[in-house]
Write a protein that holds these residues in place. Structure first.
Motif, PDB file in Angstrom:
ATOM      1  N   ARG A 202       7.539  54.206 -29.384  1.00 58.29           N
ATOM      2  CA  ARG A 202       7.286  53.110 -28.450  1.00 58.29           C
ATOM      3  C   ARG A 202       7.654  51.789 -29.111  1.00 58.29           C
ATOM      4  NH1 ARG A 202       1.676  51.148 -25.839  1.00 58.29           N
ATOM      5  NH2 ARG A 202       1.145  51.020 -28.037  1.00 58.29           N
ATOM      6  N   ALA A 203       8.271  50.909 -28.346  1.00 59.13           N
ATOM      7  CA  ALA A 203       8.564  49.573 -28.876  1.00 59.13           C
ATOM      8  C   ALA A 203       8.231  48.548 -27.806  1.00 59.13           C
ATOM      9  CB  ALA A 203      10.027  49.473 -29.271  1.00 59.13           C
ATOM     10  N   THR A 204       7.578  47.500 -28.231  1.00 57.20           N
ATOM     11  CA  THR A 204       7.153  46.458 -27.294  1.00 57.20           C
ATOM     12  C   THR A 204       7.534  45.112 -27.871  1.00 57.20           C
ATOM     13  OG1 THR A 204       5.219  47.807 -26.824  1.00 57.20           O
ATOM     14  CG2 THR A 204       5.155  45.544 -26.004  1.00 57.20           C
ATOM     15  N   VAL A 205       8.105  44.274 -27.034  1.00 63.05           N
ATOM     16  CA  VAL A 205       8.382  42.921 -27.504  1.00 63.05           C
ATOM     17  C   VAL A 205       7.405  41.959 -26.826  1.00 63.05           C
ATOM     18  CG1 VAL A 205      10.234  42.457 -25.823  1.00 63.05           C
ATOM     19  CG2 VAL A 205      10.205  41.231 -27.968  1.00 63.05           C
ATOM     20  N   TYR A 206       6.776  41.127 -27.629  1.00 60.86           N
ATOM     21  CA  TYR A 206       5.888  40.069 -27.142  1.00 60.86           C
ATOM     22  C   TYR A 206       6.612  38.753 -27.368  1.00 60.86           C
ATOM     23  CZ  TYR A 206       2.485  43.831 -27.691  1.00 60.86           C
ATOM     24  OH  TYR A 206       1.825  45.034 -27.610  1.00 60.86           O
ATOM     25  N   ILE A 207       6.728  37.979 -26.329  1.00 56.82           N
ATOM     26  CA  ILE A 207       7.572  36.785 -26.482  1.00 56.82           C
ATOM     27  C   ILE A 207       7.011  35.599 -25.711  1.00 56.82           C
ATOM     28  CG2 ILE A 207       9.094  37.664 -24.637  1.00 56.82           C
ATOM     29  CD1 ILE A 207      11.382  36.140 -25.979  1.00 56.82           C
ATOM     30  N   ALA A 208       7.051  34.447 -26.372  1.00 58.19           N
ATOM     31  CA  ALA A 208       6.782  33.178 -25.699  1.00 58.19           C
ATOM     32  C   ALA A 208       7.970  32.295 -26.033  1.00 58.19           C
ATOM     33  CB  ALA A 208       5.492  32.542 -26.220  1.00 58.19           C
ATOM     34  N   GLY A 209       8.611  31.769 -25.027  1.00 56.11           N
ATOM     35  CA  GLY A 209       9.795  30.940 -25.283  1.00 56.11           C
ATOM     36  C   GLY A 209       9.853  29.760 -24.350  1.00 56.11           C
ATOM     37  N   PRO A 210       8.910  28.849 -24.504  1.00 59.75           N
ATOM     38  CA  PRO A 210       8.901  27.707 -23.588  1.00 59.75           C
ATOM     39  C   PRO A 210      10.012  26.718 -23.910  1.00 59.75           C
ATOM     40  CG  PRO A 210       7.146  27.452 -25.250  1.00 59.75           C
ATOM     41  CD  PRO A 210       7.837  28.778 -25.509  1.00 59.75           C
ATOM     42  N   GLY A 211      10.564  26.038 -22.892  1.00 55.86           N
ATOM     43  CA  GLY A 211      10.595  26.251 -21.461  1.00 55.86           C
ATOM     44  C   GLY A 211      11.005  27.615 -20.985  1.00 55.86           C
ATOM     45  N   HIS A 212      12.307  27.997 -21.031  1.00 52.35           N
ATOM     46  CA  HIS A 212      12.723  29.291 -20.521  1.00 52.35           C
ATOM     47  C   HIS A 212      13.407  30.078 -21.629  1.00 52.35           C
ATOM     48  CE1 HIS A 212      11.807  27.996 -16.571  1.00 52.35           C
ATOM     49  NE2 HIS A 212      12.864  27.231 -16.385  1.00 52.35           N
ATOM     50  N   TYR A 213      13.338  31.414 -21.470  1.00 54.67           N
ATOM     51  CA  TYR A 213      14.065  32.241 -22.430  1.00 54.67           C
ATOM     52  C   TYR A 213      14.753  33.393 -21.703  1.00 54.67           C
ATOM     53  CZ  TYR A 213      10.432  35.717 -21.816  1.00 54.67           C
ATOM     54  OH  TYR A 213       9.600  36.639 -21.253  1.00 54.67           O
ATOM     55  N   GLU A 214      15.784  33.924 -22.331  1.00 58.26           N
ATOM     56  CA  GLU A 214      16.349  35.214 -21.941  1.00 58.26           C
ATOM     57  C   GLU A 214      16.414  36.032 -23.200  1.00 58.26           C
ATOM     58  OE1 GLU A 214      19.942  35.312 -19.640  1.00 58.26           O
ATOM     59  OE2 GLU A 214      18.605  35.192 -17.903  1.00 58.26           O
ATOM     60  N   CYS A 215      15.922  37.255 -23.140  1.00 57.87           N
ATOM     61  CA  CYS A 215      15.840  38.074 -24.353  1.00 57.87           C
ATOM     62  C   CYS A 215      16.625  39.367 -24.142  1.00 57.87           C
ATOM     63  CB  CYS A 215      14.370  38.387 -24.624  1.00 57.87           C
ATOM     64  SG  CYS A 215      14.111  39.462 -26.034  1.00 57.87           S
ATOM     65  N   SER A 216      17.385  39.748 -25.148  1.00 56.29           N
ATOM     66  CA  SER A 216      18.098  41.027 -25.047  1.00 56.29           C
ATOM     67  C   SER A 216      18.031  41.774 -26.374  1.00 56.29           C
ATOM     68  CB  SER A 216      19.544  40.791 -24.635  1.00 56.29           C
ATOM     69  OG  SER A 216      20.122  39.810 -25.457  1.00 56.29           O
ATOM     70  N   ILE A 217      18.169  43.075 -26.272  1.00 58.70           N
ATOM     71  CA  ILE A 217      18.235  43.897 -27.480  1.00 58.70           C
ATOM     72  C   ILE A 217      19.517  44.713 -27.394  1.00 58.70           C
ATOM     73  CG2 ILE A 217      17.163  45.828 -28.715  1.00 58.70           C
ATOM     74  CD1 ILE A 217      14.489  44.615 -28.099  1.00 58.70           C
ATOM     75  N   ASN A 218      20.312  44.626 -28.400  1.00 56.64           N
ATOM     76  CA  ASN A 218      21.607  45.317 -28.424  1.00 56.64           C
ATOM     77  C   ASN A 218      22.409  45.028 -27.151  1.00 56.64           C
ATOM     78  OD1 ASN A 218      20.867  46.398 -30.906  1.00 56.64           O
ATOM     79  ND2 ASN A 218      19.858  48.139 -29.921  1.00 56.64           N
TER      80      ASN A 218
END
Ligand code: BGC
Length: 909
Positions: A202-218
């Motif tokens: 299992r893998a979980t990403v916890y993210i806060a990226g104020p104002g806005h973010y886009e997150c990708s893996i590979n």
């Protein structure tokens, strides 16, 4: 047991023989076992299978659904229907344990209870990161049911020490940026490579990226969310999101990439009006990826200054007011995959946290919710094309384009057109609302902005290589990922259009907070626009979590002395101290209680609400009159078409009257809540204060010969609606006389309109309400629609008023129209919080021959469909499982019914 059914016709002689009323009621005996029923829609904290929540004792809810026509009314008068008699909840730490019936986290046992909403988890204390698998079975009046299908929730990071990640960012602009009134700040691209040594469980990403973010893996986005995370006052509260990324992690080398945009964090107008506009600084990131391997071991990847970043990527600028500029020639191919050569990238700085409490986002993320195909694209001048979406909306357009490297396409957005066919932008004030795309020249390119949105119907296109076609564009409608839960249609096409316009207006203005408008240089969460609007909206949208979050924003914005602002989060520093705008804090808590059965917002915010009322009365109460007001009955129809605000004193309602009436109304509310929360002293004190306010109000504003004050509709409607008038008939007559004198037109603004339709109907003149609702001449909602509006305007005279304040996509003038459509035309209203008991009480105005409405209440689908035909009225209703209803038909005694579907018929009066 074999199902039995029969049809029965009951005939009631009318009290008045002229009307000869009778009902034909079809009913079936309930089937003997509960096979046709199921427990479904399991929710945890009013969310379906939420990840990474941080409520330590979450509340669990379910619905009891019936399929097919088998479940019907059991008896008349006894309100048996389908009732839950007991439940059993199992919560397990693995699917296997749940399957085996072992609730190692919680086994409620069989609990004799009819409660199916918001059952408090009472199992073993929940730790950070744990995944909870759960199911429920219930016993009902119709027997025992099967276990539900399993549902799931997971806990987020509950303790501050769970966070090993560091806040990273870069506290400066780059040479191509400009931090000025019209700031241009490029997006920042962050990356980190890591190894996954073993097979991942299992893998979980916890993210806060104020104002806005886009997150990708590979190279894969971790979810389809847009414009995350929810906007807050980041110095008070910061939200983090959690995503399951198990499938994205590969054995061996991996890369994580995050793009940061400005949103509200790096504000749209920095260094401009520092006293008015709150600034938070440059965007920043906190990210923690946690990996659990099959062998039970763990590893994590956390944001820190070992990451790499650049701002020299394709998003050259992003500003919610001014638009996004994307240079595809600067794309960073493969930057979010392993093996990218980032030697020339910089290391980010460790930066301070924004300051706010870090908590899990408990309202829905924003998403692309709908696609709109444009209706036309026409050349307005050489090389300039106007794309018409056929609908005013909020979001962006996605464009397909083919051309040469370096060619630039400029897209400017607007709500209307000028006479010469060009786009009209005067009412956007200084928002530039322009996206610029530079082509890379590699065949077909498909693009849309990601960190901005626009409110628009038309797009002006310049620089498009060749001739753009409709098929090259699609409108992507962006708002909170919440369902539309109500449907309303009737025989009146104009009213259907107005309803549709309202839907679009509301959807346009939900962006993790309810905003006033989506297009001009404002887009602020003004409280007063939603005081009653939130209630009407709740019939169309499942807006429970959004508004619960907004109450937290409002509380966060309270000053130590108790003052509440007019805008929350307080991105604009407006603390003008009035009753009507901040009062949304109370009315929305009440809305969440009545519509969704959630009393937690009242419990949670009671103390702050009390503090605010105490502050206001301490500062502004004189001789029983709360004299301080700011906005009056905002936006009444003015006397001249160009005006924004009326100057005619006969149209303007005294601000002290408005403030004192609302003060009374809020004291009554507080007194009722105090009773509910067993705060007996407060209960008595608030009631006594309310009584004092009522007497002072009547002494000051009641006139001997007419109604209140200068006799505007609002001046009379507020005391009438709040129960402050002793001679309500006389006061009501004043309202009726005025409406009739105005040719059945509206004369109220944002305040009066909140009570108008219900007031007219409930005091006996639904016909007048109907005429107001279906008017097509100025001022009316129909006038807007006839003039081509596809949303609701800010001003009744939105087609002619000064552009300085003339949005074509506001919702505040809807007042109580939507509530009226559902509660009075369809006749669906809660009698007990959360629609546990439903009041089914339609009115049947002349001129309206049918209504079809449905509403997905917390207990399930409620349906009301009535039709007048050949002198007969027929009415079909459905009441969901574990709920009951009181049914009102003209001239008949009230009937109590349980869950099921019913058909009524009578001669039409
Ligand atoms: C906003 C309104 C708001 C009002 C109050 C306007 O500019 O657009 O929605 O409630 O100001 O002053």
């Amino acid at each position: 047991m074999r199902p039995k059914c029969f049809v029965c016709t009951l005939i009631f002689p009318g009290d008045n023989m002229r009307t000869h009323v009778y009902y034909m009621i079809l009913f079936f005996l309930a089937v003997g076992r509960a096979g046709a029923q199921r427990v479904e829609l399991l929710q945890c904290e009013q969310l379906t299978d939420p990840l990474g929540i941080d409520v330590r004792a979450p509340r669990l809810s379910w619905q009891i659904a019936t399929s097919g026509p088998a479940q019907r009314r059991e008896d008349i008068g006894g309100v048996k229907g389908l009732r839950q008699t007991a439940y059993e909840v199992l919560v397990a730490s693995s699917p296997a344990l749940l399957e085996a019936g072992k609730g190692d986290l919680w086994h409620s046992g069989k609990v004799a209870s009819d409660q199916s909403r918001m059952i408090l988890y009472k199992g073993v204390p929940l730790r950070s990161r744990i995944t909870c698998y759960w199911k429920v079975r219930v016993w009902t009046s119709a027997g025992e049911m099967e276990w539900s299908a399993p549902a799931v929730w997971s806990m987020g990071l509950l303790e501050p020490t769970d966070w090993k990640a560091k806040w990273i960012g870069y506290e400066h602009g780059f040479p191509w940026d400009s931090v000025s009134k019209f700031s241009r700040l490029s997006a920042r691209y962050f990356r980190k490579e890591f190894q996954a040594a073993k097979a991942v469980r299992r893998a979980t990403v916890y993210i806060a990226g104020p104002g806005h973010y886009e997150c990708s893996i590979n190279g894969q986005r971790v979810s389809n969310q847009v414009l995350a995370e929810a906007p807050t006052d980041y110095t008070k509260s910061v939200k983090y999101n959690a995503f399951d990324v198990t499938k994205e992690i590969r054995p061996g080398a991996n890369a994580i990439g995050v793009v940061l945009g400005n949103g509200r964090f790096f504000t749209m107008r920095p260094k401009y009006k520092p006293k008015k506009i709150k600034e938070f600084g440059f965007p920043r990131l906190l990210l923690q990826l946690e990996i659990e391997y099959n062998d039970g071991s763990r590893s994590s990847v956390v944001s820190d200054d070992n990451w790499k970043f650049t701002a020299d990527g394709p998003i050259r600028s992003n500003n919610e007011y001014d638009g996004e500029e994307y240079d595809a020639t600067r794309e960073l191919k493969g930057w979010d995959r392993p093996g990218y050569a980032d030697a020339r990238w910089l290391h980010p700085e460790q930066v301070p946290s924004p300051g706010g409490r870090l908590t899990a986002q408990m309202n829905e993320l924003i998403a692309v919710k709908k696609i709109v195909s444009p209706v036309s694209v026409l050349e307005s001048r050489p090389g300039v094309y106007i794309l018409d979406m056929g609908q005013n909306m909020a979001g962006w357009v996605q464009m397909k384009v083919k051309g040469q490297r370096g060619q630039r396409v400029v897209l400017r957005y607007g709500e209307t057109l000028q006479k010469d066919g060009d786009i009209y932008t005067a009412n956007l004030r200084d928002a530039r609302v322009t996206d610029i795309y530079t082509l890379k020249g590699e065949g077909e390119e498909v693009w849309h902005p990601v960190f901005v949105f626009h409110g628009f119907r038309y797009v002006s296109i310049e620089g498009y290589p060749g001739k753009p076609a409709v098929a090259d564009f699609e409108g992507q409608v962006v708002y909170d990922d919440i369902p539309t839960i109500g449907e309303f249609r009737c025989s009146d096409t104009l009213l259907n259009r107005i309803y549709r316009n309202a839907w679009w207006g509301i959807a346009s203005n939900y962006k993790g907070m309810p905003m006033d408008c989506p297009q001009r240089n404002e887009r602020m969460p003004w409280l007063g626009d939603r005081t009653t609007g939130a209630l009407g909206e709740s019939y169309l949208f499942g807006n429970e979590n959004l508004y619960a979050k907004w109450l937290d924003d409002i509380e966060d914005s309270q000053k130590p002395d108790g003052s509440l602002p007019d805008v929350a989060p307080a991105y604009w520093n407006y603390y003008s101290d009035n009753m009507t705008w901040p009062g949304a804090y109370l009315t929305i808590a009440e809305m969440l209680y009545q519509q969704f059965g959630d009393r937690r917002p009242i419990e949670r915010h009671y103390a702050s609400m009390k503090k605010w009322l105490t502050y206001m009365s301490g500062k502004y109460l004189r001789d029983g009159i709360l004299w301080k007001d700011k906005y009056g009955d905002w936006c009444v129809p003015p006397e001249s078409p160009k005006l924004i605000h009326s100057k005619d004193s006969s149209r303007i309602t005294d601000g002290a009257l408005i403030a004192t009436a609302y003060y009374y109304h809020f004291l009554e509310l507080m007194s009722r809540w105090a009773g509910m929360l067993h705060r007996d002293d407060d209960h008595v004190t608030f009631a006594a204060l309310a009584e004092k306010a009522r007497s002072a109000f009547n002494r000051k504003f009641r006139t001997p010969d007419a109604g209140y004050s200068n006799n505007t509709v609002t001046a009379n409607l507020l005391p009438l609606s709040f129960g402050m008038a002793s001679d309500s008939e006389r006061v009501f007559r004043q309202i009726v006389d005025k409406v009739v004198k105005d040719g059945d037109h509206i004369s109220t603004g944002v305040i009066g309109t909140q009570w108008l339709m219900r007031g007219l109907t409930r005091f006996g003149r639904p016909d007048l309400a109907w005429r107001i609702a279906t008017n097509t001449t100025y001022p009316s909602w129909g006038y807007m629609a006839e003039r081509g509006a596809t949303t609701i305007w800010e001003l009744w005279n939105g087609d002619s008023a000064d552009p300085a304040m003339n949005s074509h996509n506001h919702v505040m003038l809807l007042g109580d129209l939507l509530t009226w459509l559902y509660e009075d035309l369809a006749g669906i209203a809660p009698m007990e919080p959360g629609f546990r008991v439903i009041r089914m009480k339609p009115c049947f105005p002349e001129g309206l021959s049918s209504v079809e409405a449905s509403y997905r209440s917390p207990y399930g689908l409620i349906v009301s469909r009535w039709k007048k035909e050949g002198g007969r009225l027929s009415w079909d209703i459905t009441i969901p499982g574990n709920a009951s209803a009181e049914v009102y038909l003209p001239g008949r005694p009230v009937e109590k019914i349980g869950a099921g579907s019913y058909h009524f018929e009578m001669d039409h009066l």
